[in-house]
Design a protein around this motif. Structure first.
Motif, short mmCIF file in Angstrom:
data_model
loop_
_atom_site.label_atom_id
_atom_site.label_comp_id
_atom_site.label_asym_id
_atom_site.label_seq_id
_atom_site.Cartn_x
_atom_site.Cartn_y
_atom_site.Cartn_z
N SER A 20 3.25 -5.21 -0.07
CA SER A 20 4.60 -4.82 -0.31
C SER A 20 4.36 -3.32 -0.79
O SER A 20 5.49 -2.56 -0.69
N GLN A 23 3.38 0.98 3.55
CA GLN A 23 4.32 1.28 4.39
C GLN A 23 3.48 2.12 5.50
O GLN A 23 2.63 2.78 5.57
N THR A 24 4.11 1.98 7.06
CA THR A 24 3.75 2.44 8.02
C THR A 24 4.36 3.67 8.56
O THR A 24 5.77 3.42 8.38
N GLN A 46 6.62 10.70 0.10
CA GLN A 46 7.33 9.50 -0.29
C GLN A 46 6.37 9.07 -1.50
O GLN A 46 6.28 7.79 -1.74
N GLU A 67 -1.13 4.18 7.75
CA GLU A 67 -0.35 3.20 6.53
C GLU A 67 -0.59 3.88 5.16
O GLU A 67 -1.60 4.50 4.66
#
Length: 70
Positions: A20, A23-24, A46, A67
């Motif tokens: 979780s 993020q890609t 981010q 990733e």
């Protein structure tokens, strides 16, 4: 037998929680350095702690996927 089921459940839950946070992101650029700089900028924007490049393709331009890990 109960301890095996508990261990399996804990292992499954730990993988879900780890996934979780990942993020890609994908970018395109003219050079590998340019693409990695874009990945680094997105990671910083981010709030990612780190990133791992998982794919890069060099044709007429560079396409790179990474990733992000928090």
């Amino acid at each position: 037998m109960k301890s095996i089921k508990t261990l399996a459940a804990v292992a499954a839950l730990s993988m879900i929680s780890f996934a979780s946070f990942a993020q890609t992101v994908s970018v395109t650029a003219n050079t590998l350095d340019g693409a990695e700089a874009k990945i680094a900028a997105q990671a910083k924007q981010q709030g990612a702690d780190s990133y791992k490049i998982i794919e890069a393709f060099n044709g007429d331009h560079v396409h790179m996927t990474a990733e992000l890990n928090k």
